[in-house]
Design an enzyme around this catalytic site. Structure first.
Site: not given
Length: 380
Positions: A48, A341, A344
């Site tokens: 990610s 978040d 991340h």
């Protein structure tokens, strides 16, 4: 009247020839035609940290997707599948390398791989077993690269030019975090079977196979992002029994430390073993830790808590969509936060890290290894 017309015609032709000759000369000194320009394609593998939207197109859970508000709110003004409020490290690196945004491999449309492509998938690990069935694992990412991209370039350019293109390309990896964090986020018993060092060895072994396979097909220039202190991510920090003291989950961070040490050792060995193998390693571990511990030094107000989420440090992974916890809050100004978040980073943090990756001095806190990414794109 005929003679003046003839003289005029001769003078006119002479002027045109002079203009043509001079313009041809300038064209040869400053070639502008596209087929004379050799760009270094950018191939992106991993998780990610680099996923530009591949998980939008697979059957997965909303935990591994970011195609909903408020993701993307800062730069794109709409969700793209990137796990941030805006751009990622790889987007900035592409810009610095004078490339367009590198598209996700699974995005529908006419494929075009001369500038590279992004295979990264949120939740992916070096191990097939990591979040198996809901991500595109690293081995599958490699299979896409081999079966689709390499064969497409050979058809487009011919075998020799395709190999030259692949040798000019830069291959960037961010992988491993999920292989370790998954142990703490699921009911895994892996560490009952393997010691920490043995498990890290399995992860590194899988990565080694991938690197060697790309090298065999012509790849020469590799960039790596090492692992952060995983136990200090907001989403992992809150599962620590001492999280009320804002303490990190040290067992997770220790795995990252062992992984990073093994990665450096691997790359030094591959440099000896593989022909023309060149690499850059960005020290995300130190760079991110500095921003978490001293946010104001880097222009942030909050280094440990997230902008988007709920609970202590907004560490509950609930930032929009159909995630398990519906309640969440979003900060007013993501630029004040290091973390977007629970796991991340914000666009601003990613840009700072990309700047270091691009031009950081080797063998310092920023870069480990002989080169930075600018070296790999421009000078080799």
């Amino acid at each position: 009247m005929a003679r003046p017309s003839s003289v005029f015609l001769i003078l006119f032709l002479h002027a045109v020839l002079n203009i043509s000759t001079s313009s041809c000369g300038s064209r040869s000194e400053h070639p502008t035609t596209k087929h004379h320009v050799h760009v270094a394609p950018f191939f992106i593998f991993g998780d990610s940290f680099l996923d530009a939207g591949n998980n939008n197109y697979i059957n997965t859970t909303t935990l591994d997707q970011a195609n909903f508000w408020p993701y993307g709110e800062t730069f794109f003004k709409f969700p793209t599948g990137r796990f941030s409020d805006g751009r990622l490290v790889s987007d900035f690196i592409a810009e610095y390398a004078k490339l367009p945004l590198i598209p996700p491999f699974l995005k529908p449309g006419n494929p075009h791989y001369l500038n590279g492509v992004n295979f990264a998938s949120a939740g992916a690990g070096a191990l097939v077993e990591t979040f198996q069935g809901s991500v595109v694992d690293l081995r599958t990412q490699l299979s896409y690269y081999k079966k689709v991209v390499v064969s497409w370039l050979r058809r487009k350019l011919g075998k020799i030019e395709a190999k030259l293109t692949l040798s000019r390309a830069v291959y960037l990896f961010s992988i491993g975090s999920n292989d370790y964090t998954s142990l703490f986020l699921t009911n895994s018993t892996v560490l009952n079977t393997y010691s920490k060092s043995e498990y890290v060895g399995i992860v590194i072994g899988n990565l080694t196979t991938i690197i060697k396979d790309i090298h065999k097909r012509g790849g020469r220039k590799f960039g790596f992002i090492n692992l952060p202190a995983l136990g200090c991510l907001p989403g992992i920090r809150i599962i620590n029994p001492d999280h009320n003291k804002r303490g990190c989950l040290e067992e997770a961070s220790l795995l990252a430390k062992l992984h990073n040490r093994a990665l450096y050792n691997l790359l030094r060995e591959l440099e000896k073993q593989l022909k023309e193998f060149k690499y850059s390693v960005f020290n995300l571990n130190i760079n991110l830790r500095q921003r978490m511990n001293h946010p104001s030094k880097y222009g942030f107000k909050e280094g440990k808590g997230a902008c988007c989420g709920t609970g202590q440090l907004r560490g509950v992974y609930s930032c929009g969509g159909k995630r398990l916890v519906k309640e969440f809050q979003v900060c007013e100004n993501p630029k004040e936060y290091v973390f977007w978040d629970s796991y991340h980073l914000t666009e601003r943090a990613y840009k700072q890290l990309a700047d270091e990756m691009w031009s950081g001095e080797s063998n310092t806190n920023s870069m480990q290894g002989p080169f930075n990414l600018r070296d790999l794109f421009q000078n080799l």
